[in-house]
Design a protein around this motif. Structure first.
Motif, short mmCIF file in Angstrom:
data_model
loop_
_atom_site.label_atom_id
_atom_site.label_comp_id
_atom_site.label_asym_id
_atom_site.label_seq_id
_atom_site.Cartn_x
_atom_site.Cartn_y
_atom_site.Cartn_z
N GLY A 42 0.98 -1.25 -0.03
CA GLY A 42 -0.04 0.07 -0.06
C GLY A 42 0.79 1.20 0.06
N ALA A 43 0.42 2.20 0.76
CA ALA A 43 0.80 3.58 1.04
C ALA A 43 2.45 3.36 1.45
CB ALA A 43 0.17 4.39 1.59
N ALA A 48 8.30 3.99 0.74
CA ALA A 48 9.59 3.43 0.51
C ALA A 48 10.29 3.72 -1.11
CB ALA A 48 9.77 2.18 0.95
N ALA A 49 9.50 3.34 -1.93
CA ALA A 49 9.66 3.33 -3.31
C ALA A 49 9.91 4.82 -3.99
CB ALA A 49 8.95 2.54 -4.17
N ALA A 50 9.48 5.75 -3.20
CA ALA A 50 9.61 7.16 -3.68
C ALA A 50 10.92 7.61 -4.30
CB ALA A 50 9.23 8.34 -2.48
N GLY A 51 10.73 8.18 -5.45
CA GLY A 51 11.78 8.47 -6.35
C GLY A 51 12.16 7.26 -7.16
N CYS A 52 11.64 6.29 -7.12
CA CYS A 52 12.09 5.01 -8.04
C CYS A 52 11.34 4.76 -9.42
CB CYS A 52 12.12 3.60 -6.86
SG CYS A 52 13.16 3.67 -5.61
N ASP A 64 -1.54 -2.85 -4.38
CA ASP A 64 -3.05 -2.49 -4.54
C ASP A 64 -3.25 -1.17 -5.03
OD1 ASP A 64 -2.37 -1.04 -2.35
OD2 ASP A 64 -3.41 -2.29 -0.78
N ALA A 65 -4.66 -0.74 -5.37
CA ALA A 65 -4.99 0.48 -5.65
C ALA A 65 -4.26 1.62 -5.02
CB ALA A 65 -6.53 0.73 -5.66
N GLU A 69 -2.11 4.39 -6.32
CA GLU A 69 -2.46 5.90 -6.23
C GLU A 69 -1.28 6.86 -5.67
OE1 GLU A 69 -6.18 8.33 -4.07
OE2 GLU A 69 -6.20 6.02 -4.06
N ALA A 70 -0.73 6.05 -4.92
CA ALA A 70 0.17 6.82 -4.10
C ALA A 70 1.59 6.98 -4.67
CB ALA A 70 0.53 6.34 -2.50
#
Length: 338
Positions: A42-43, A48-52, A64-65, A69-70
């Motif tokens: 989820g979010a 954790a994967a921000a910027g990837c 999931d959705a 979304e995030a």
């Protein structure tokens, strides 16, 4: 060059994504690893994967959705497994995120486990071992000789084909049921499901999990099997009605079940079934060999290499929806140029 997030926990990374595959990935960018012991979703996974650009997901990671979304930076999610049932492909497509899967490099691994489970079920090996280890004298029962017996395979994909060859080498007759079996080697007979069940001494469930196969092995299927037959499931939990299997075991209609999958966590057999004396259970380890794991990881690395060349991997499941990749500035095409 890509920035890639591997969802594997440290334990899973060591088992399922070896250094050779990580080195292949590193040729195409920077690797970011899951730092903790928890399976993210989820979010939390999106953070954790921000910027990837790419998320390489092990089989335990659901997407999931809420994740899609995030996860505003993610261009593609690449499953390091064949099963994508826990990926919301529709949500990915709606956000323009490509989804890919790996290929089945585990035919030999799963087939060898199936053969071991079959021999154990036929001869009561683990029952005797358990009795001796608990200070008891095991009972002596008549076993099933596999040579001359009939194996019924429900599903004739890469695993079914490999297992059929092993069974024939043991001198077993092989029956298969499959909607599209293709050309069959000598000595293998294709039959409708009900007829295969009625003739087989050992039935192995290897069918894919689809809406049409959910609950395929229920009360009526077990009733059609030979009394005292052996049943193995190395496919997915959804194909087997577990209460119906328990009832078939209670009645003696099924002499023994051997399960590598079930309704427990991570598709493992549930404890209520796994603890029975007439059940042999393994914790979803069919593909857990170095060769099988490395093969899938290296295949995912090859998919990343294709993306780096502006190609969409053949194993993409929503290629037409990969708008984020195309917006990056490259005309991503299929390997055939379509």
């Amino acid at each position: 060059m890509f920035r890639m997030f591997l969802t594997h926990t440290p334990e899973a990374l060591e088992l399922l994504f070896p250094p050779s595959a990580r080195a292949d990935l590193a040729r195409h960018g920077t690797l970011v690893l899951n730092p903790g012991p928890d399976v993210l979703g989820g979010a939390a996974l999106a953070r954790a994967a921000a910027g990837c650009d790419l998320v390489i997901a092990d089989r335990q990671t659901g997407l999931d959705a809420a994740f899609f979304e995030a996860a505003e930076d993610v261009l593609a999610v690449m499953r390091c497994a064949v099963d994508i049932s826990t990926i919301d492909v529709a949500a990915a497509s709606a956000r323009g995120v490509l989804v890919t899967r790996s290929i089945p490099t585990f035919a030999a691994s799963v087939s060898e486990l199936a053969l071991g489970l079959m021999i154990d079920a036929a001869r009561g090996i683990s029952r005797a071992v358990t009795a001796y280890r608990t200070g008891q004298e095991p009972g002596v029962a008549m076993g099933l000789q596999l040579q001359g017996s009939t194996l019924g395979l429900c599903g004739y994909g890469v695993i079914g084909r490999h297992l059929a060859g092993l069974a024939q080498a043991l001198g077993m007759r092989v029956l298969i049921t499959d909607p599209a079996p293709g050309a069959l080697p000598p000595g293998i007979e294709a039959l409708p499901f009900d007829q295969m069940l009625a003739r087989a001494d050992v039935v192995v469930c290897l069918a894919p999990a689809t809406p049409q196969t959910v609950g395929l092995f229920g009360s009526s299927a077990f009733a059609r099997m030979k009394p005292g037959a052996l049943f193995l499931n190395l496919a997915r939990a959804a194909l087997v009605d577990e209460p119906a299997l328990e009832a078939a075991l209670d009645s003696g209609q099924i002499a023994c079940a051997a399960l590598d999958v079930g309704s427990g966590p991570d598709q493992r057999p549930p404890s209520r079934l796994a603890g029975r004396p007439d059940v042999i259970a393994t914790p979803h380890i069919g593909g857990q060999t170095p060769q099988a794991s490395e093969g899938q990881a290296l295949h995912v690395a090859s998919q990343v290499a294709q993306l780096a060349q502006g190609l969409l991997p053949p194993e993409a499941v929503n290629a037409e929806a990969a708008t984020r990749l195309r917006a990056r500035g490259a005309a991503f095409i299929s390997p055939t140029g379509a």
